[in-house]
Design an enzyme around this catalytic site. Sequence first.
Site, PDB file in Angstrom:
ATOM      1  N   ASP A  58     -31.167  39.507 -71.396  1.00 28.13           N
ATOM      2  CA  ASP A  58     -31.959  40.613 -70.873  1.00 28.13           C
ATOM      3  C   ASP A  58     -31.060  41.374 -69.900  1.00 28.13           C
ATOM      4  OD1 ASP A  58     -33.997  42.217 -69.610  1.00 28.13           O
ATOM      5  OD2 ASP A  58     -35.431  40.777 -70.432  1.00 28.13           O
ATOM      6  N   HIS A  65     -41.162  41.227 -72.245  1.00 31.46           N
ATOM      7  CA  HIS A  65     -39.748  40.964 -72.543  1.00 31.46           C
ATOM      8  C   HIS A  65     -39.625  39.829 -73.567  1.00 31.46           C
ATOM      9  CE1 HIS A  65     -37.896  43.219 -69.007  1.00 31.46           C
ATOM     10  NE2 HIS A  65     -39.196  43.351 -68.846  1.00 31.46           N
TER      11      HIS A  65
HETATM   12  C1  UDX Z   1     -43.993  45.663 -69.422  1.00 32.38           C
HETATM   13  C2  UDX Z   1     -43.360  47.049 -69.645  1.00 32.38           C
HETATM   14  O1  UDX Z   1     -44.072  48.137 -69.332  1.00 32.38           O
HETATM   15  C3  UDX Z   1     -42.628  47.166 -70.889  1.00 32.38           C
HETATM   16  O2  UDX Z   1     -42.286  48.468 -71.227  1.00 32.38           O
HETATM   17  C4  UDX Z   1     -41.442  46.354 -70.654  1.00 32.38           C
HETATM   18  O3  UDX Z   1     -40.559  46.422 -71.716  1.00 32.38           O
HETATM   19  C5  UDX Z   1     -41.917  44.938 -70.419  1.00 32.38           C
HETATM   20  O4  UDX Z   1     -42.834  44.858 -69.336  1.00 32.38           O
HETATM   21  P1  UDX Z   1     -46.343  44.884 -70.656  1.00 32.38           P
HETATM   22  O5  UDX Z   1     -47.147  45.339 -69.501  1.00 32.38           O
HETATM   23  O6  UDX Z   1     -46.512  43.508 -71.101  1.00 32.38           O
HETATM   24  O7  UDX Z   1     -44.765  45.097 -70.461  1.00 32.38           O
HETATM   25  O8  UDX Z   1     -46.672  45.904 -71.841  1.00 32.38           O
HETATM   26  P2  UDX Z   1     -46.130  46.053 -73.298  1.00 32.38           P
HETATM   27  O9  UDX Z   1     -44.658  46.233 -73.315  1.00 32.38           O
HETATM   28  O10 UDX Z   1     -46.927  47.121 -73.917  1.00 32.38           O
HETATM   29  O11 UDX Z   1     -46.436  44.654 -73.988  1.00 32.38           O
HETATM   30  C6  UDX Z   1     -47.709  44.129 -74.134  1.00 32.38           C
HETATM   31  C7  UDX Z   1     -47.724  43.292 -75.394  1.00 32.38           C
HETATM   32  O12 UDX Z   1     -48.868  42.460 -75.356  1.00 32.38           O
HETATM   33  C8  UDX Z   1     -47.794  44.125 -76.663  1.00 32.38           C
HETATM   34  O13 UDX Z   1     -46.909  43.607 -77.622  1.00 32.38           O
HETATM   35  C9  UDX Z   1     -49.226  43.953 -77.135  1.00 32.38           C
HETATM   36  O14 UDX Z   1     -49.376  43.955 -78.531  1.00 32.38           O
HETATM   37  C10 UDX Z   1     -49.595  42.606 -76.562  1.00 32.38           C
HETATM   38  N1  UDX Z   1     -51.036  42.522 -76.279  1.00 32.38           N
HETATM   39  C11 UDX Z   1     -51.570  43.178 -75.225  1.00 32.38           C
HETATM   40  C12 UDX Z   1     -51.819  41.761 -77.107  1.00 32.38           C
HETATM   41  O15 UDX Z   1     -51.333  41.184 -78.086  1.00 32.38           O
HETATM   42  N2  UDX Z   1     -53.154  41.666 -76.828  1.00 32.38           N
HETATM   43  C13 UDX Z   1     -53.736  42.299 -75.784  1.00 32.38           C
HETATM   44  O16 UDX Z   1     -54.958  42.160 -75.599  1.00 32.38           O
HETATM   45  C14 UDX Z   1     -52.908  43.079 -74.944  1.00 32.38           C
END
Ligand code: UDX
Length: 496
Positions: free
Chosen positions: A129, A26
């Site tokens: 949010d 978020h």
């Molecule tokens: C979760 C939800 O699934 C998402 O849809 C919602 O909007 C927020 O909560 P999350 O599990 O953090 O989020 O996944 P995601 O929304 O894909 O975000 C992960 C972020 O971390 C991405 O921007 C990704 O680029 C970043 N990341 C992840 C890194 O920069 N490095 C990593 O090694 C792993």
Amino acid sequence: MGHQATGAAAGLPPHVLIFPLPLHGHVNSMLKLAELLCLSHLHVTMLLSDHNHRRHADVESHFSQYSGFRIATISDGLPDDHPRVGQRSLDILTSLMRVGGEEFRRLMEATDALSGGGSRRRVSCVIMDGVLSFAVPVAKEIGIPIIYFRTVSACAFWANYSFKEVVEAGEVPLKGKDEDKYSYGSKPELDLLVTSVPGMEGYLRRRDLPGFCRVSDVNDAIFSMIATETRQTSLVDGLILNTFEDLEGPILDQIRKPIPTLYSIGPLHAHLQARLETDKKNRSLPAISLWEEDHACMAWLDTQPARSVLYVSFGSITLLSKKELLELWYGLVNSGQRFLWAMRPDSIVEGDGESFVVPAELEEGTKARGHMAGWVPQNKVLMHSSLAAFFTHSGWNSTLESITVGIPMICWPYFADQTINSRFVSEIWKIGLDMKDTCDRAIVERMVRDVMEVRKDEFFERARRTAELVKKAINEGGSSYANWNRLIEFLKSTIL
Ligand code: UDX
């Protein structure tokens, strides 16, 4: 509704306060929104939890280039040592619902603290949010508009919005008593089509409903909270979604029926990058990391052939049991494909059984064709020419990041919005496969071979075409570009 400026505030730009649910996914997308507002010369206060703020020292340094940007902090009400990952990440939501109203009111009343001694006007609009409705009465009392931002896909938002109808149709709960999560895989009744989410009747199965529906009782606290919070969106002054018309147009049209003021401005990371380039500002996207980035993986990618590597990462919240870890790992190694696995330091469940010894064949297979990393610069990884596909938990940021660079996906959704995102990836956009409700080495192996070998060109071509649509949306003349300008006009109108 306008917030009249008096005295020194006259002539100052609008001042927007942004408050993300303090979870990485978020905060990550709302920081992109904050930077876009800064580029439009608005003043921004970003409200972070104390815990987030301590972990994100890099936010302050990144935004130091924008004189109109400030950070304010608030308590999330949880003790410092709370893990804030896996299912327990949802404790942040329940805790904030308990303490957030009072904290937020106090903060808004201390407007002087946010107006920076006369160099900024008082907050003229709140972008909240959309799961934190306690802000609504506070904003209404002060007399300033409030816009919701939902960090999930339009399809997830719309399914959440329809929970009332889903309950009335008897299509939830999805879970029987004492069932473990893999019992879903062998329940044919979950393949029945959902009839109660308008616009999705032809393809959404019960198992694809947002993970919040995986409860045995519709009075479950989180399910009820998401249903109530989402429904309240029609009471605020507008809704921002991190998506774009060419991707989710038919669903956005459904949402517009109860919520006509809708701004689809995504994918935000790509939109921000495009505006930075137009501004000729040679800045990179904010690298907001939870852990120190592991850059050795980039050097490893440099040594791999073009379009040959599967990137594996399950985001910032997912937890893996040791059994899941083994099944996924065997599947990857047995597929014979190259892979880069980014594994968060806290992503393996502690204490489920004996200590974990990595089997020799996995060590060898990984040494031969794989690379294990910690937290990686994901956008850079996805853009690397050696990348062929992404094995993801279908978090919305990750999904958009993959779509933007035309990388097909294998989806292994964990919870929340992810279970519906993966359905859209596989059935609607057809840019990947959905592995939900299973964790079996043979299935992993088959899907990896399918996406990386057997149907590689087919998936790649569709993903490439979808990436073209992203470019169209965020550049001048595109839908997200136009919607952004419309949002800025609205924000400017709040100080007239
Ligand atoms: C979760 C939800 O699934 C998402 O849809 C919602 O909007 C927020 O909560 P999350 O599990 O953090 O989020 O996944 P995601 O929304 O894909 O975000 C992960 C972020 O971390 C991405 O921007 C990704 O680029 C970043 N990341 C992840 C890194 O920069 N490095 C990593 O090694 C792993």
